[in-house]
Design an enzyme around this catalytic site. Structure first.
Site, PDB file in Angstrom:
ATOM      1  N   ARG A 177     -18.715 -10.958 -16.362  1.00  0.00           N
ATOM      2  CA  ARG A 177     -17.466 -10.194 -16.401  1.00  0.00           C
ATOM      3  C   ARG A 177     -17.165  -9.540 -15.043  1.00  0.00           C
ATOM      4  O   ARG A 177     -16.057  -9.603 -14.522  1.00  0.00           O
ATOM      5  CB  ARG A 177     -17.546  -9.135 -17.509  1.00  0.00           C
ATOM      6  CG  ARG A 177     -16.304  -8.344 -17.765  1.00  0.00           C
ATOM      7  CD  ARG A 177     -15.172  -9.182 -18.353  1.00  0.00           C
ATOM      8  NE  ARG A 177     -14.296  -9.759 -17.329  1.00  0.00           N
ATOM      9  CZ  ARG A 177     -13.666 -10.910 -17.457  1.00  0.00           C
ATOM     10  NH1 ARG A 177     -13.806 -11.661 -18.513  1.00  0.00           N
ATOM     11  NH2 ARG A 177     -12.890 -11.364 -16.499  1.00  0.00           N
ATOM     12  N   LYS A 204      -0.895   0.097   0.507  1.00  0.00           N
ATOM     13  CA  LYS A 204      -0.779   0.295  -0.949  1.00  0.00           C
ATOM     14  C   LYS A 204      -1.810  -0.581  -1.662  1.00  0.00           C
ATOM     15  O   LYS A 204      -1.488  -1.574  -2.335  1.00  0.00           O
ATOM     16  CB  LYS A 204       0.636  -0.035  -1.405  1.00  0.00           C
ATOM     17  CG  LYS A 204       1.641   0.991  -0.904  1.00  0.00           C
ATOM     18  CD  LYS A 204       3.041   0.653  -1.323  1.00  0.00           C
ATOM     19  CE  LYS A 204       4.003   1.645  -0.688  1.00  0.00           C
ATOM     20  NZ  LYS A 204       5.382   1.185  -0.694  1.00  0.00           N
ATOM     21  N   LYS A 251       6.353   7.652  11.378  1.00  0.00           N
ATOM     22  CA  LYS A 251       7.290   7.452  10.263  1.00  0.00           C
ATOM     23  C   LYS A 251       8.330   8.566  10.253  1.00  0.00           C
ATOM     24  O   LYS A 251       8.245   9.513  11.042  1.00  0.00           O
ATOM     25  CB  LYS A 251       6.516   7.432   8.961  1.00  0.00           C
ATOM     26  CG  LYS A 251       5.588   6.254   8.865  1.00  0.00           C
ATOM     27  CD  LYS A 251       5.263   6.029   7.419  1.00  0.00           C
ATOM     28  CE  LYS A 251       4.640   4.682   7.224  1.00  0.00           C
ATOM     29  NZ  LYS A 251       4.767   4.234   5.873  1.00  0.00           N
ATOM     30  N   GLU A 261       9.048   3.894  12.890  1.00  0.00           N
ATOM     31  CA  GLU A 261       9.975   3.558  11.801  1.00  0.00           C
ATOM     32  C   GLU A 261      11.355   4.111  12.147  1.00  0.00           C
ATOM     33  O   GLU A 261      11.473   5.279  12.538  1.00  0.00           O
ATOM     34  CB  GLU A 261       9.442   4.214  10.528  1.00  0.00           C
ATOM     35  CG  GLU A 261      10.302   4.003   9.314  1.00  0.00           C
ATOM     36  CD  GLU A 261       9.720   4.739   8.107  1.00  0.00           C
ATOM     37  OE1 GLU A 261       8.806   4.205   7.478  1.00  0.00           O
ATOM     38  OE2 GLU A 261      10.187   5.858   7.825  1.00  0.00           O
ATOM     39  N   ASP A 279      13.420   0.517   8.339  1.00  0.00           N
ATOM     40  CA  ASP A 279      13.086   1.014   7.007  1.00  0.00           C
ATOM     41  C   ASP A 279      14.277   0.954   6.064  1.00  0.00           C
ATOM     42  O   ASP A 279      15.311   1.585   6.326  1.00  0.00           O
ATOM     43  CB  ASP A 279      12.575   2.465   7.124  1.00  0.00           C
ATOM     44  CG  ASP A 279      12.093   2.967   5.776  1.00  0.00           C
ATOM     45  OD1 ASP A 279      11.460   2.173   5.060  1.00  0.00           O
ATOM     46  OD2 ASP A 279      12.368   4.129   5.439  1.00  0.00           O
TER      47      ASP A 279
END
Ligand code: 13P
Ligand code: SF4
Length: 640
Positions: free
Chosen positions: A103, A138, A170, A199, A222
Site C-alpha cells: 500500500r 503549491k 511579488k 511579478e 500575474d
C-alpha cells in the site's frame, strides 16, 4: 538543475519511514497470520489507466525498507507513458513483507505518477508553442522534492525550489517596499548572486520592471487577460523572459501559450493531484502453464506464414519490433508496404503510417493496426477544414497580387507524411506532394521547381529546418497563425508558409539539453531529428531522419560518443545494439512517443490470433476518393 534520483531518495527516506510507521506500526496483522513467512510471492504492479509513471525509485525504496530481501524489477522508466493493463514493475520475495509494503509503495507511486500525468497533459497542450510549463510551490507540505521530481518526469521544468534559491518580488513585496524598483534594489543588495523574478500586474508595472538594470532574470505576468499578455509580449520584445501565472487550467493553457510568453506556471499539477490508478496483484501459481503473449504471437505468425507481413517503426517497443518482418522509418516502411504481396499487412506504428500502407495496398491486400488509438500528436495538429481555410486565404492573398495567378499557380502544398489521409489527398488534388523526414529536402526542391512558394504542413519544425538548410532566408519563412491569419503582403513576401504544428515528443528537447550533455560528456556528438525546434538543431552536430540517425551511429568508428535527440525507445535500442559506442539520450528526461507505445505485445498477439482465426481485427481503410488522391501524392514522393 533537475532533481537527481539521489536527491529524490534523500528526501523520500524520512517520508517512507513515516508512512510505514503509520501503516504497518507494530506489524501487518493479516499478512503475518495468514501467510507462511518463508513462502515467496510474486507481485505484479499493473496500470489500470493510461498515464505517465514517476516515483519508481521511491517505490523500490519502500519495498527495500520493509524487507531488503524483496526484489523490485521495473519494466518501464520514470517519465514513460503506460497503457491500461501494462506491467509497470514486479516484486518478488517473502509474502508477508511484500503485502505489508504494497500500500505504501503504491501510494507514493500513484501520487507521483498522477502529478507526472497531469503535467504531461499541460506540456502536450502547449507543444506547438515555445512556452515551457513550470511548477509552483503549491506542493504537499514535506513532499516538495517528490512533487517537483514528478513534475519533471511529466516533461515540465521546475520553478524555484523554495524561498531561498531565487528572489521573487511579488505584489506584496512591491507594495511593502514602496515600488518594484525599490524592492529589487534592496533584494539585490542583500543577495547579489540570486536570480530575480518580479511579478507585475499591469503594463505600467511591466515598463518599470523592464527599465531595471541589469535586466531582471524573468518577469511574471500575474493574472493578466490574453490581450494584455499579448501586449506585454510585444512591449518586452524578448528583452526579459516572461512567465504567465494565475488561473492556468488545461482549458486555458494553450491560449496563454499562444500569446508568446516563454513560461507558464501552474499550481494545478501539484495542488489537486489525482492519483494514477495502479494496482498490485499476486501472480497465482497455475496448474497448467499458460502460453505467454510472445509465444501466442509467434504461433499465430507461423500459422499465417507468408500470408502475413508485419511492418514496424523504429519507435516500437522491443517486444513488438522483434516480430517485424520489415523495420524502418516512415519512408522505408512506405516503400516496404508497396513491395509486399502478403494478403495481411499488420502495421506496428502510428495510425497515419498504417493509412499510408492502406492507400498503397494492392487489391486483395488488407492493413491492420493492433490498436487504432495509436495516434500521432503531430498529425492531429492540422485538420482538413483548417488547412482548407488557410488555402483559401492564401489563394485570396496571391490572387490579389500582381503575380498573375491564384494559389494553384503560386504555391505548392506539401504535407509531411505525419498527417491525416485527407491532407495527403488535398496535396494530390492541388498538384502538391508528401515528404517524410528522410526526403524533405528533395521534396521541397521538387516543389520549388513547380511553383515559387511552398505551403508546408503540419510540422513547422521540419518545414523550417529543411527550408533553412536549403538556403531560404528566415525572413521568407512565414508561420501561419490560424486565428489571426498573416496579412496578404506578408504572404506574398513569403517563400515558405508553415503550419504551426509540432510533435509533442521532439518538442521536449531544449537547447539546454544540448549544452548540458556536452558538459557531462565533453566531445560528444549530438544528432537530432528535424522535428526538433530550430534552436536545438542549430546546436546539434547533425540533424536528420530516423534512418539518418541510425546510419550516423552505425558508420561511426568504435569509441565514438553520441547524444541522440529522438524517441527514447530507439535511442535505448541503439545503445544495446552498439556497445562499442557511448550512446546516451539527449535529455536527462528522455521522451517516449505515447502513440507508438499504444501498440503492445498483447494487442499484436491478439491481432495475429484473430487473423489466424479468419477474423479481420482493426482493419485500416481509407475512403476511395481520398485514397485515390492521396495515392497520387504518395506516388509522386516515391518516384523522387
Ligand atoms: P521518421 O520519418 O524519421 O520515421 O519519423 C517519423 C516520426 O514520426 C518521427 O517522429
Ligand atoms: Fe508523431 Fe511525434 Fe510520435 Fe513521431 S514521435 S509519431 S511525430 S507524436
Amino acid at each position: 538543475m533537475s532533481i537527481t534520483v539521489e536527491r529524490l531518495l534523500t528526501a523520500a527516506v524520512p517520508l517512507i519511514e513515516l508512512a510505514l510507521a503509520e501503516d504497518i506500526g507494530p506489524g501487518d496483522a493479516t499478512s503475518q497470520s495468514t501467510l507462511d513467512a518463508a513462502a515467496p510471492l510474486h507481485g505484479r504492479i499493473v496500470a489500470k489507466a493510461p498515464g505517465v509513471i514517476a516515483g519508481l525509485p521511491v517505490a523500490e525504496a519502500v519495498f527495500h525498507t520493509v524487507d531488503p530481501a524483496l526484489i523490485f524489477t521495473a519494466h518501464v522508466c520514470d517519465g514513460q507513458e503506460v497503457v491500461t493493463g501494462e506491467l509497470v514493475a514486479e516484486v518478488n520475495g517473502p509474502g508477508p513483507s511484500l503485502l505489508a509494503a504494497e500500500r505504501t509503495a503504491l501510494n507514493f507511486l500513484q501520487r507521483m505518477s498522477g502529478i507526472a500525468t497531469a503535467t504531461r497533459d499541460f506540456v502536450d497542450a502547449v507543444a506547438t508553442t515555445r512556452a515551457i510549463i513550470l511548477d509552483t510551490r503549491k506542493t504537499l507540505p514535506g513532499y516538495r522534492v517528490l512533487d517537483k521530481y514528478a513534475v519533471s518526469m511529466g516533461g515540465a521544468q521546475n520553478h524555484r525550489m523554495a524561498l531561498f534559491d531565487m528572489l521573487m518580488v511579488k505584489d506584496n513585496h512591491t507594495d511593502g517596499a514602496g515600488g518594484i524598483t525599490a524592492a529589487v534594489v534592496r533584494a539585490r543588495t542583500v543577495h547579489p548572486t540570486l536570480p530575480v523574478e518580479v511579478e507585475v500586474r499591469t503594463l505600467a508595472e511591466l515598463q518599470e520592471a523592464l527599465a531595471i538594470t541589469p535586466p531582471l532574470d524573468r518577469i511574471m505576468l500575474d493574472n493578466m487577460d490574453l490581450e494584455t499578455m499579448r501586449q506585454a509580449v510585444s512591449l518586452t520584445a524578448g528583452r526579459v523572459p516572461l512567465e504567465a501565472s494565475g488561473n492556468v487550467t488545461l482549458k486555458t493553457v494553450a491560449a496563454i501559450a499562444g500569446t508568446g510568453v516563454d513560461f507558464i506556471s501552474t499550481g494545478a499539477i501539484t495542488h489537486s493531484v489525482i492519483a494514477l490508478d495502479l494496482s498490485m496483484k499476486i501472480a497465482k501459481p497455475t496448474a497448467a502453464p499458460t502460453l505467454s503473449w510472445e509465444e501466442r504471437a509467434r504461433r499465430a505468425k507461423a500459422t499465417l506464414s507468408d500470408r502475413l507481413v508485419i511492418l514496424g517503426h523504429h519507435y516500437q517497443r522491443d517486444d513488438v519490433i522483434q516480430f517485424a518482418d520489415f523495420r524502418g522509418d516512415s519512408l522505408q516502411l512506405a516503400r516496404d508496404a508497396v513491395r509486399t504481396n502478403a494478403e495481411h499487412i499488420v502495421f506496428c506504428g502510428v495510425f497515419f503510417m498504417a493509412e499510408v500502407a492502406a492507400i498503397l495496398a494492392k487489391p486483395g491486400q488488407h492493413v491492420y493496426i493492433p490498436d487504432s488509438a495509436a495516434g500521432c500528436y503531430l498529425a492531429e495538429t492540422a485538420g482538413r477544414t483548417q488547412v482548407e481555410q488557410a488555402w483559401l486565404h492564401l489563394d485570396a492573398a496571391l490572387r490579389g497580387a500582381a503575380l498573375g495567378g491564384a494559389a494553384e499557380d503560386e504555391i505548392t502544398p506539401i504535407t509531411y507524411v505525419n498527417s491525416d489521409a485527407a491532407l495527403k489527398a488535398f496535396c494530390g488534388k492541388h498538384g502538391g506532394g508528401i515528404c517524410t523526414s528522410g526526403n524533405a529536402a528533395k521534396v521541397l526542391t521538387w516543389a520549388f521547381a513547380q511553383r515559387p512558394r511552398v505551403f508546408f504542413f503540419p510540422d513547422q519544425h521540419l518545414g523550417r529546418n529543411t527550408a533553412l538548410a536549403l538556403g531560404i532566408p528566415a525572413e521568407e519563412i512565414l508561420l501561419w497563425t490560424p486565428y489571426r491569419p498573416p496579412s496578404a503582403e506578408a504572404i506574398r513576401r513569403a517563400k515558405v508558409v508553415l503550419w504551426p504544428g509540432a510533435c509533442n515528443v521532439h518538442q521536449r528537447f531544449h537547447p539546454t539539453d544540448v549544452t548540458a550533455v556536452r558538459a557531462r560528456h565533453p566531445g560528444i556528438r549530438v544528432v537530432v531529428h528535424p522535428e526538433c525546434d530550430r534552436s536545438v538543431v542549430e546546436l546539434a552536430d547533425s540533424a536528420g531522419s530516423t534512418t539518418h540517425i541510425i546510419k550516423e551511429i552505425e558508420t561511426a568508428p568504435a569509441g565514438s560518443a553520441w547524444a541522440v535527440g529522438t524517441e527514447t525507445r530507439l535511442v535505448l535500442r541503439l545503445q544495446q545494439e552498439h556497445p562499442e559506442q557511448l550512446i546516451v539520450p539527449l535529455a536527462e528526461r528522455p521522451p517516449y512517443c505515447p502513440g507508438m507505445g499504444t501498440i503492445t505485445l498483447r494487442n499484436l498477439a491478439e491481432t495475429l490470433e484473430a487473423l489466424a482465426h479468419g477474423e479481420f481485427p482493426q482493419q485500416v481503410t481509407v475512403e476511395a476518393e481520398t485514397a485515390r488522391w492521396a495515392r497520387v501524392a504518395l506516388e509522386r514522393m516515391l518516384e523522387l
